[in-house]
Design a protein around this motif. Structure first.
Motif, PDB file in Angstrom:
ATOM      1  N   GLN A 134      -1.107  -1.284 -14.832  1.00  0.00           N
ATOM      2  CA  GLN A 134      -0.459  -0.721 -14.191  1.00  0.00           C
ATOM      3  C   GLN A 134      -0.339  -0.085 -13.265  1.00  0.00           C
ATOM      4  OE1 GLN A 134       2.771  -2.232 -14.229  1.00  0.00           O
ATOM      5  NE2 GLN A 134       3.857  -1.214 -13.519  1.00  0.00           N
ATOM      6  N   HIS A 136      -3.153   0.952 -11.467  1.00  0.00           N
ATOM      7  CA  HIS A 136      -3.945   0.076 -10.695  1.00  0.00           C
ATOM      8  C   HIS A 136      -2.942  -1.222  -9.288  1.00  0.00           C
ATOM      9  CE1 HIS A 136      -7.903  -1.396  -8.715  1.00  0.00           C
ATOM     10  NE2 HIS A 136      -6.947  -2.691  -8.760  1.00  0.00           N
ATOM     11  N   THR A 137      -2.001  -1.116  -9.601  1.00  0.00           N
ATOM     12  CA  THR A 137      -1.328  -1.847  -9.497  1.00  0.00           C
ATOM     13  C   THR A 137      -0.026  -1.421  -8.610  1.00  0.00           C
ATOM     14  OG1 THR A 137      -1.671  -3.783 -10.844  1.00  0.00           O
ATOM     15  CG2 THR A 137       0.437  -3.658  -9.361  1.00  0.00           C
ATOM     16  N   ASP A 138       0.976  -0.300  -8.895  1.00  0.00           N
ATOM     17  CA  ASP A 138       1.832   0.024  -8.305  1.00  0.00           C
ATOM     18  C   ASP A 138       1.592   1.738  -8.979  1.00  0.00           C
ATOM     19  OD1 ASP A 138       2.798   0.576 -10.474  1.00  0.00           O
ATOM     20  OD2 ASP A 138       4.331  -0.661 -10.129  1.00  0.00           O
ATOM     21  N   MET A 146       2.844  -0.162  -4.563  1.00  0.00           N
ATOM     22  CA  MET A 146       2.571  -1.546  -4.004  1.00  0.00           C
ATOM     23  C   MET A 146       1.835  -0.752  -2.882  1.00  0.00           C
ATOM     24  SD  MET A 146       3.880  -3.830  -6.598  1.00  0.00           S
ATOM     25  CE  MET A 146       3.258  -5.500  -5.787  1.00  0.00           C
ATOM     26  N   ASN A 214      -2.587  -8.482  -1.730  1.00  0.00           N
ATOM     27  CA  ASN A 214      -2.575  -8.696  -3.172  1.00  0.00           C
ATOM     28  C   ASN A 214      -1.237  -7.212  -3.655  1.00  0.00           C
ATOM     29  OD1 ASN A 214      -4.089 -10.259  -4.517  1.00  0.00           O
ATOM     30  ND2 ASN A 214      -5.165  -8.741  -5.855  1.00  0.00           N
ATOM     31  N   ALA A 215      -1.085  -6.059  -3.088  1.00  0.00           N
ATOM     32  CA  ALA A 215       0.038  -5.127  -2.586  1.00  0.00           C
ATOM     33  C   ALA A 215       0.644  -5.538  -2.153  1.00  0.00           C
ATOM     34  CB  ALA A 215      -0.981  -4.167  -1.835  1.00  0.00           C
ATOM     35  N   LYS A 326      -6.091 -13.168  -5.556  1.00  0.00           N
ATOM     36  CA  LYS A 326      -6.414 -12.845  -6.746  1.00  0.00           C
ATOM     37  C   LYS A 326      -7.594 -12.418  -7.516  1.00  0.00           C
ATOM     38  CE  LYS A 326      -1.374 -11.700  -7.638  1.00  0.00           C
ATOM     39  NZ  LYS A 326      -0.018 -11.945  -8.295  1.00  0.00           N
TER      40      LYS A 326
END
Length: 385
Positions: A134, A136-138, A146, A214-215, A326
């Motif tokens: 989480q 790392h993603t947003d 993101m 990916n973002a 991804k």
């Protein structure tokens, strides 16, 4: 290049490097364990898939309707959201939620053995890896987080390109990869920074670009759903969504989709009302049969009430790029050896970022003008430093 051009490129490289550095360090540090997320999850929670025997769930096993009934019986009052298949084992997963458009935090994921129908229980929970993913993603900020990280990824690409533009003329008078050990500590560190950065350049460009893609995954998915799916289901426009109790046979829908897209293997099914489907269709996504094409998905939209195929077409190029990015971003193409290479290159990137910070902190007055003059005049870099 003129002095003015060199000065502009130098400033571009400086600020496109400094602005995202803290974010990039965070992404590298959290990305390291995520490269090995499969191995870590298996070690911490046991590998349910490895203990199963039988044909892959994407090819054979108990009827899909039977497996769906088992999943819903284990989560009373829920509706199906996704069903996913394994290409290597009998493992089959079913995702449920309180309503067709349930958010991710309200979803439940269940594991099954499609050969025997045995329930393997809910998906193992790994709060540490979930936290890292989480972050790392947003950064726990949802879509705004993101988008910020996506912008930092693009700035990283700009920094790499501008650094390469500056590196070539700057190194005209000395051999590639030379480390000037007889000069000051700062110049030696600059040479090391430049050399490692150039060696890992191609990989860092790939990671920066795939990370940015990916973002922007959610906006791309929403755009696809609002545009492409709507075009594929124009005849259903204005009609109310199908209620879960009116869903027809999954097996009949799969058979119809296999006839429309022969020779492909199903990867997952999106049920009506979710982000990956329409309000009236089973969206059955098929993958290719090669190492790269297995990440390119082709959806077949099958009327969930009649089991008739409405349309089947390749996803748009942007969505295909997302699917490809991804596994490439995390090194999932070549098993553990490639993941180890990805980890080493991530460590190299952390070192480049850290030395870039140190070089900036140790800067001296007039540094930009001196470097521009060195590059433009063709003198040996660091000669006047």
């Amino acid at each position: 290049m003129s002095r003015r051009a060199i000065r502009i490129w130098y400033l571009i490289h400086k600020w496109s490097s400094l602005i995202p550095t803290v974010f990039l360090l965070m992404l590298c540090l959290t990305g390291l364990p995520l490269i090995f997320h499969d191995e870590i999850d298996a070690a911490m929670a046991g590998d349910a898939e490895a203990a199963l025997s039988g044909p892959p769930s994407a090819e054979a096993g108990l009827p899909l309707d039977v497996m769906l009934d088992k999943a819903l019986a284990g989560d009373p009052g829920s509706v199906p959201l996704f069903m996913a298949f394994s290409q290597d084992s009998p493992l089959l997963t079913v995702t449920t939620g309180p309503r067709p458009d349930a958010p991710a935090d309200q979803m439940e994921l269940f594991f099954f053995d499609r050969t025997t129908g045995a329930s393997l229980g809910p998906a193992p929970v790994n709060p540490v890896m979930d936290f890292i993913l989480q972050l790392h993603t947003d950064m726990f900020l949802g879509l705004p987080g993101m988008l910020v990280l996506g912008a930092m990824g693009l700035l990283f690409v700009v920094a790499l390109v501008s650094g390469t533009v500056l590196y070539a003329p700057f190194m005209r008078k000395i051999a590639f990869g030379t480390i000037r050990k007889n000069k000051s500590d700062r110049l030696r560190q600059l040479d090391q920074h430049n050399f490692v950065g150039i060696v890992a350049l191609a990989w860092m460009l790939v990671i920066g670009l795939t990370g940015a893609i990916n973002a922007f995954a959610d906006p791309l998915t929403d755009s696809w759903r609002a545009g492409e799916v709507a075009r594929m289901t124009t005849s259903y426009s204005g009609t109310p969504s199908l209620a879960p109790q009116d869903y027809g046979s999954l097996d009949a829908a799969m058979a119809a989709a296999n006839r429309a897209l022969p020779g492909r293997s199903p990867q997952f099914i999106g049920f009506p009302g979710g982000d990956w489907s329409s309000g009236h269709h089973y969206a059955i996504f098929f993958q290719g049969d090669r190492g790269l094409t297995e990440h390119l998905l082709t959806p077949a939209l099958v009327d969930a009430a009649t089991a008739q195929v409405t349309d089947a077409r390749d996803m748009p190029a942007l969505n295909q790029a997302l699917m490809m990015s991804k596994p490439l971003h995390f090194g999932d193409y070549g098993g553990l050896p490639l993941k180890l290479i990805w980890a080493l290159l991530t460590l190299a990137t952390i070192w480049v970022l850290w030395t870039g910070i140190l070089l900036w902190l140790r800067r001296t007055p007039g540094n930009i003008e001196r470097r521009v003059e060195e590059i433009y005049s063709g003198s040996t870099p660091g000669q006047t430093a």
